[in-house]
Design a protein around this motif. Structure first.
Motif, mmCIF file in Angstrom:
data_model
loop_
_atom_site.group_PDB
_atom_site.id
_atom_site.type_symbol
_atom_site.label_atom_id
_atom_site.label_comp_id
_atom_site.label_asym_id
_atom_site.label_seq_id
_atom_site.Cartn_x
_atom_site.Cartn_y
_atom_site.Cartn_z
ATOM 1 N N ASN A 86 0.677 -1.235 0.018
ATOM 2 C CA ASN A 86 -0.111 0.133 -0.072
ATOM 3 C C ASN A 86 1.218 0.857 0.204
ATOM 4 O O ASN A 86 0.075 2.439 0.399
ATOM 5 C CB ASN A 86 -1.144 0.241 1.112
ATOM 6 N N HIS A 87 2.092 1.144 -0.459
ATOM 7 C CA HIS A 87 3.350 2.465 -0.374
ATOM 8 C C HIS A 87 2.984 3.072 0.840
ATOM 9 O O HIS A 87 2.661 4.629 1.019
ATOM 10 C CB HIS A 87 2.761 3.086 -1.282
ATOM 11 N N LYS A 90 5.404 6.426 1.456
ATOM 12 C CA LYS A 90 5.305 7.235 0.074
ATOM 13 C C LYS A 90 5.498 8.642 0.643
ATOM 14 O O LYS A 90 4.435 9.176 1.361
ATOM 15 C CB LYS A 90 4.524 7.210 -0.792
ATOM 16 N N THR A 91 6.205 9.364 0.126
ATOM 17 C CA THR A 91 6.075 10.692 -0.123
ATOM 18 C C THR A 91 4.857 10.914 0.002
ATOM 19 O O THR A 91 5.155 11.309 -1.944
ATOM 20 C CB THR A 91 7.809 11.306 -0.129
ATOM 21 N N PRO A 92 4.276 12.271 0.129
ATOM 22 C CA PRO A 92 3.041 12.656 -0.173
ATOM 23 C C PRO A 92 3.303 13.550 -1.368
ATOM 24 O O PRO A 92 4.088 14.087 -1.144
ATOM 25 C CB PRO A 92 2.389 13.051 0.902
ATOM 26 N N PRO A 143 13.849 9.258 2.193
ATOM 27 C CA PRO A 143 14.583 8.018 1.769
ATOM 28 C C PRO A 143 15.472 7.075 1.523
ATOM 29 O O PRO A 143 16.203 7.620 2.857
ATOM 30 C CB PRO A 143 14.514 9.337 0.450
ATOM 31 N N ILE A 144 15.418 6.005 1.264
ATOM 32 C CA ILE A 144 17.229 5.404 2.039
ATOM 33 C C ILE A 144 18.235 5.041 -0.205
ATOM 34 O O ILE A 144 17.111 5.077 -0.562
ATOM 35 C CB ILE A 144 17.094 4.145 1.845
ATOM 36 N N TYR A 186 10.794 3.901 5.187
ATOM 37 C CA TYR A 186 11.579 4.543 4.144
ATOM 38 C C TYR A 186 10.449 4.509 3.031
ATOM 39 O O TYR A 186 9.479 3.417 2.918
ATOM 40 C CB TYR A 186 12.590 3.889 3.958
ATOM 41 N N ASP A 187 10.313 5.286 2.361
ATOM 42 C CA ASP A 187 10.294 5.105 0.523
ATOM 43 C C ASP A 187 10.469 5.102 -0.320
ATOM 44 O O ASP A 187 11.644 5.491 -0.671
ATOM 45 C CB ASP A 187 10.084 6.716 0.193
#
Length: 270
Positions: A86-87, A90-92, A143-144, A186-187
């Motif tokens: 479902n992410h 995730k960065t919006p 992030p990574i 992480y995204d």
């Protein structure tokens, strides 16, 4: 099992230290975020107690009916799969009405040995802060990636004849598997490796911008030169006059190389 519990407990200890240091900020939370923060505290305290009571357990066993222990084997795979499918992290899309935070970890070098305890110990602290700022209503970018250019990969290729692109890809896959097992937020859609062609292209573009602005120039600088490795080493890579990798002699020699004039921005970087 013993080493795994010690490993996890060390991570939890770091997390609790960060949580404790941030407790003074709880008054600034909304009721919803305060409850979420308290829930995270309870989860970490439960985990600490669990690791302490199971440290001498030699093999994992399924949770018995009525057990109050945290059923890792049941809960973690279920929710980690949900987060991935479902992410969840995730960065919006950027909402300019909200404040933003960039929580960046130092990308690990993906060695063949896999993660060591120092990796997640630091990453736990930054992950706590990423979750903290999300609870505060910030748009968070967490992030990574992989600092995958390195002397170890080069030397491994020379010694074994292995193609470094293949060994690096394999090592990254192993590191990613291990990090995902730890449940960091992480995204992964923004995962990057410094050996990716598209990434290298932009590092070259950045260098050109610096050069055109007069911020990159060649200069003769005294460096740590290792003839056996055929490269310049950072001070941290030299121990008692020998290379950290291979114990080869290192010499201080003048070498003409590119220098970036970051001192022009020293005041702005403070």
């Amino acid at each position: 099992m013993v080493s795994q519990n010690r490993f996890l407990r060390s991570i939890t200890t770091t997390t609790m230290m960060i949580l404790a240091s941030r407790c003074v900020s709880v008054r600034g939370f909304t009721p919803t975020s305060r409850a979420a923060f308290a829930s995270l505290q309870r989860r970490e305290l439960l985990a600490t107690r669990l690791y302490a009571t199971t440290e001498t357990t030699e093999a994992a066993a399924p949770s018995a009916p009525g057990s109050t222990g945290y059923p890792f084997a049941e809960v973690e795979p279920k929710w980690q799969k949900y987060w991935k499918d479902n992410h969840t992290f995730k960065t919006p899309e950027r909402d300019t009405s909200k404040p933003k935070k960039y929580v960046l970890d130092m990308f690990p070098y993906p060695s063949g040995a896999g993660l060591h305890v120092g990796h997640p110990e630091g990453y736990t602290a930054s992950d706590v802060m990423a979750r903290y700022w999300r609870m505060k209503g910030f748009d968070v970018l967490h992030p990574i990636g992989w600092d995958s250019f390195g002397l170890p990969a080069e030397q491994f290729a020379i010694q074994t004849g292995a193609q470094p692109a293949e060994t690096t890809k394999k090592n990254i896959a192993n590191f990613k598997r291990q990090l995902q097992m730890l449940g960091f937020s992480y995204d992964w859609d923004r995962e990057v490796a410094t050996t990716d062609i598209d990434y290298v292209k932009w590092t070259q573009w950045i260098f050109l911008q610096l050069f055109e602005k007069g911020l990159a120039a060649q200069s003769e600088v005294s460096v740590n030169w290792c003839p056996a490795l055929g490269t310049v080493l950072a001070n941290e890579e030299v121990i008692n006059g020998l290379s950290e990798r291979g114990d080869h002699p290192v010499e201080r020699v003048p070498l003409r190389q590119w220098v970036l004039k970051i001192t022009d921005y020293a005041d702005r970087l403070l």
